[in-house]
Design an enzyme around this catalytic site. Structure first.
Site, mmCIF file in Angstrom:
data_model
loop_
_atom_site.group_PDB
_atom_site.id
_atom_site.type_symbol
_atom_site.label_atom_id
_atom_site.label_comp_id
_atom_site.label_asym_id
_atom_site.label_seq_id
_atom_site.Cartn_x
_atom_site.Cartn_y
_atom_site.Cartn_z
ATOM 1 N N CYS A 190 80.368 74.155 30.085
ATOM 2 C CA CYS A 190 81.692 73.548 30.098
ATOM 3 C C CYS A 190 81.705 72.267 29.272
ATOM 4 C CB CYS A 190 82.175 73.201 31.497
ATOM 5 S SG CYS A 190 82.383 74.572 32.591
ATOM 6 N N LYS A 218 61.634 82.659 25.884
ATOM 7 C CA LYS A 218 62.353 82.571 24.600
ATOM 8 C C LYS A 218 62.793 83.957 24.160
ATOM 9 C CE LYS A 218 62.911 79.399 24.478
ATOM 10 N NZ LYS A 218 62.947 78.063 25.014
ATOM 11 N N LYS A 269 73.979 75.548 27.530
ATOM 12 C CA LYS A 269 72.922 74.631 27.107
ATOM 13 C C LYS A 269 72.552 73.647 28.204
ATOM 14 C CE LYS A 269 70.075 72.674 24.230
ATOM 15 N NZ LYS A 269 68.797 73.379 24.071
ATOM 16 N N TRP A 320 82.961 77.705 31.233
ATOM 17 C CA TRP A 320 81.860 78.622 31.524
ATOM 18 C C TRP A 320 82.104 79.064 32.958
ATOM 19 C CZ3 TRP A 320 77.360 79.161 34.559
ATOM 20 C CH2 TRP A 320 76.360 79.985 34.013
ATOM 21 N N HIS A 374 45.616 93.014 39.029
ATOM 22 C CA HIS A 374 46.244 92.842 40.341
ATOM 23 C C HIS A 374 47.672 93.377 40.351
ATOM 24 C CE1 HIS A 374 42.742 90.618 41.550
ATOM 25 N NE2 HIS A 374 42.824 89.958 40.413
ATOM 26 N N ASN A 396 84.901 69.851 34.715
ATOM 27 C CA ASN A 396 83.540 70.414 34.733
ATOM 28 C C ASN A 396 82.997 70.209 36.131
ATOM 29 O OD1 ASN A 396 83.695 70.868 32.029
ATOM 30 N ND2 ASN A 396 82.283 69.251 31.429
ATOM 31 N N GLY A 397 82.239 71.171 36.635
ATOM 32 C CA GLY A 397 81.654 71.004 37.966
ATOM 33 C C GLY A 397 82.215 72.027 38.938
ATOM 34 N N GLU A 437 56.566 80.530 28.473
ATOM 35 C CA GLU A 437 57.618 79.989 27.609
ATOM 36 C C GLU A 437 57.981 80.999 26.502
ATOM 37 O OE1 GLU A 437 59.770 77.873 27.674
ATOM 38 O OE2 GLU A 437 60.328 77.477 25.600
ATOM 39 N N ARG A 493 77.004 74.274 24.034
ATOM 40 C CA ARG A 493 76.684 74.192 25.458
ATOM 41 C C ARG A 493 76.916 75.526 26.168
ATOM 42 N NH1 ARG A 493 77.056 68.548 27.235
ATOM 43 N NH2 ARG A 493 77.543 69.336 29.284
ATOM 44 N N GLU A 514 65.642 85.422 26.508
ATOM 45 C CA GLU A 514 66.955 84.783 26.524
ATOM 46 C C GLU A 514 67.744 84.995 25.233
ATOM 47 O OE1 GLU A 514 67.148 80.487 26.888
ATOM 48 O OE2 GLU A 514 65.215 80.295 25.899
HETATM 49 C C1 F6R Z 1 65.448 77.736 27.731
HETATM 50 C C2 F6R Z 1 66.242 76.590 28.098
HETATM 51 C C3 F6R Z 1 66.395 76.261 29.533
HETATM 52 C C4 F6R Z 1 66.306 74.735 29.738
HETATM 53 C C5 F6R Z 1 66.630 74.388 31.198
HETATM 54 C C6 F6R Z 1 66.458 72.902 31.469
HETATM 55 O O1 F6R Z 1 65.356 77.872 26.346
HETATM 56 O O2 F6R Z 1 66.782 75.922 27.260
HETATM 57 O O3 F6R Z 1 65.473 76.933 30.323
HETATM 58 O O4 F6R Z 1 65.021 74.324 29.399
HETATM 59 O O5 F6R Z 1 67.947 74.761 31.472
HETATM 60 O O6 F6R Z 1 67.301 72.139 30.667
HETATM 61 P P1 F6R Z 1 67.091 70.586 30.499
HETATM 62 O O7 F6R Z 1 65.798 70.377 29.786
HETATM 63 O O8 F6R Z 1 68.262 70.110 29.716
HETATM 64 O O9 F6R Z 1 67.034 69.995 31.878
#
Ligand code: F6R
Length: 608
Positions: free
Chosen positions: A2, A488, A603, A75, A507, A99-100, A484, A27, A491
């Protein structure tokens, strides 16, 4: 997640609102809307589902010369993405963007349903109706009506409100969802993220929770919900326009991956004394004695930030030997009844500095008297302002939803913090110096890798893009990288990728191996290489399609192998991570998906 924008001044409000919403696109959102009003208060409300371009097309057909307005990218939380549910929401002469989440909206809605005909499924429309009920067609000042309404609300909000009865002011308020006011010459801007203000003004006032601002073209009046006046703290926005543009790249994601030699150099700037083998971090605000007393470190984060914390924890326990380290996922930790031992310090890791779960943990941990240290990127963000001390990672704006350059710098900043603890505890220089030297070399090593690996990995990515499932394997410091890397890939390419420690194969996960899967295996040339290779042999024996990434001399009948050329010995997993980032990027390009804005994701996750 948002976005909010607002404008009041002497220029075209629609232009700023649309431009600002585009800046906030990264975002994540599913619909957008703006309302502007002319000097007599005549409103123009425009909404569209999907991309901002859809809204922009509507604006082009309904161009106005209005000088005040508010806008929003939504969003969906309550109600599907649709024009009806998109903001701004109207009640009487009030228009509101939010927002919220308003937690008690059902209860408020049933009380208001006799006076307002609800058209949407949103909690936001309930708040608009509530403000309108106190506003009583302009009988009371708008800011008073907003305050009265907010006193009845439970939940989180960042809001902007205008009334068609007074086109010369807008009111903004926040509790748990960021808002920043941009101060211009004869105009005032509002946004949920300073990136919308860049190029318009460098002067910013960040609202705090519990504050309400009445904004005109020339004045900003801030009060608390209890009517206490707040003196405005004008700060300078350092970011410039080039930092939020693609700079010749096709996507922000690849730009941000390629930026890592420079962004990491910014993280390290002034913090490494190679001559004396020392790390110098000013921000954590801890005395040598306090550092020496630390016995326990909790690392709190979500997603990529959590993975960075996991990686750092493997390193820190190698040199800070009487310290225990627990990386924790914020959304879990906030509801656990965890006992935090004496002499603990908490590292609060967040790129955006606004993640709701991470912020909640920070507040809870702080209330228990534990020192909190931020590992944050966004300057002036809520987490950065609420921690006791911190180390900004200084990677610049990260626009692509998938986090890349932040991970590298977060992990290294935490390892450096661990080194300062070890230094204070009297760890031998010979133990720490190799880590400090490798940290200093890392930007150049990443630079070298980025010269060759993109070209090598692209054809491999094209080969593996056809799979629906992937298993990522790593052990020790390569395990957080496997996690990680899998995050990546899933997502942005929507391939179902999951990570396991290589030693866990027998296991359970070994049962998955079949021709629907490929297995990406991280094989750093370290003391566990032989053991990891044994794990890989088990996968090969069951017909697995191994894609091995290594910096060692290995002899494996893998489906494909990518060999990294590096002088590093200790920090190679950080390089492996950059390879995984590139791999995810090129797989997604091969599949033709939107790399920068993957479906369903935002984001900055400012709601729980
Ligand atoms: C993955 C990604 C998310 C953020 C998570 C935390 O690529 O971007 O998993 O890492 O939402 O976000 P921040 O670092 O802004 O607290």
């Amino acid at each position: 997640m948002c976005g909010i924008v607002g404008y009041i001044g002497n220029k075209n409000a629609q232009d700023f609102l649309i431009g600002g919403l585009k800046r906030l696109e990264y975002r994540g959102y599913d619909s957008a809307g703006i309302v502007t009003e002319d000097d007599s208060g005549q409103p123009t409300l425009l909404k569209a589902k999907g991309k901002i371009a859809n809204l922009e097309a509507k604006v082009a057909k309904a161009k106005r010369e209005d000088h005040a307005g508010i806008g929003h990218t939504r969003w969906a939380t309550h109600g599907e993405p649709s024009e009806t549910n998109a903001h701004p929401h109207q009640a009487g002469s009030i228009y509101l963007v939010h927002n919220g989440i308003i937690e008690n909206y059902k209860e408020l809605k049933s009380k208001l349903s006799t006076e307002h005909n609800f058209v949407s499924e949103t909690d936001t429309e309930v708040l608009a109706a509530l403000i309108n009920s106190f506003y009583q067609d302009g009988k009371y000042p708008l800011s008073n009506a907003v305050v009265q309404a907010l006193k009845l609300v439970r939940g989180t909000y960042g809001i902007a409100v205008i009334s068609t009865l007074n086109s010369s002011e807008l009111v903004a308020a926040r509790a748990g969802s960021p808002l920043v006011i941009g101060v211009g010459e004869t105009e005032t801007f509002l946004a949920s993220d300073a990136s919308a203000l860049i190029g318009h003004t460098k002067k910013a006032i960040y609202l705090n929770d519990g504050e309400v601002a009445t904004i005109t073209a020339n004045q900003i009046n801030i009060k608390t919900l209890d009517s206490q006046p707040v003196s405005a703290r004008v700060e300078t926005i350092q970011t410039d326009l080039s930092a939020i543009q693609k700079g010749g790249y096709d996507h922000f994601l690849i730009k941000e991956i390629m930026e890592q030699p420079d962004s990491l150099a910014e993280t390290l700037r002034g913090r490494i004394d190679l001559e004396n083998s020392l790390i110098r971090l000013g921000g954590p605000n801890l005395s040598q004695q306090e550092l020496k007393n630390i016995k326990n470190i909790i690392i709190v984060g979500c997603g990529t930030a959590f993975h960075a914390g996991m990686l750092a924890s493997y390193y820190i326990e190698r040199f800070a030997d009487d310290v225990t380290i627990q990386p924790v996922i914020a959304s879990e930790f906030r509801y656990r009844e965890a006992h935090i031992p004496e002499n603990s310090v908490a590292l609060i890791v967040s790129q955006s500095g606004e993640t709701a779960d991470t912020l909640a943990c920070l507040r809870e941990i702080k209330s228990q008297g534990v020192k909190t240290i931020g590992i944050v990127n966004a300057i002036g963000s809520t987490i950065a302002r609420e921690v006791d001390g911190g180390t900004y990672v200084h990677v610049g704006p990260e626009v692509s939803v998938a986090s890349t350059k932040a991970f590298t710098s977060q992990a290294i900043a935490m390892i450096m913090f661990g080194i300062t603890i070890a230094e204070a505890k009297g760890a031998k220089k010979s133990l720490l110096a190799p880590y400090i030297e490798e940290i200093a070399q890392l930007p150049a090593e990443i630079h070298q890798l980025l010269q060759t690996v993109p070209g090598q990995i692209r054809p491999l990515a094209e080969r593996y893009a056809k799979y629906d499932h992937a298993i990522y394997l790593g052990r020790d410091t390569a395990y957080p990288i496997a996690m990680e890397g899998a995050l990546k890939l899933k997502e942005i390419s929507y391939i179902d990728a999951n990570a396991y420690p290589t030693g866990e194969l027998k296991h359970g996960p070994l049962a998955l191996v079949d021709d629907r899967f490929f297995e990406l295996v991280l094989l750093p040339d370290d003391h566990l290489l032989d053991k990891s290779i044994s794990g890989v042999q088990e996968v090969l024996a069951r017909g697995g399609k191994i894609f091995a990434i290594t910096n060692g001399e290995i002899d494996l009948p893998a489906d494909s192998t990518l060999k990294i050329d590096t002088k590093l010995k200790l920090l190679t997993p950080v390089l492996f991570n950059v390879v995984c980032q590139l791999f995810a990027y090129y797989v997604t390009i091969a599949k033709g998906f939107d790399v920068d804005q993957p479906r369903n994701l935002a984001k900055s996750v400012t709601v729980e």
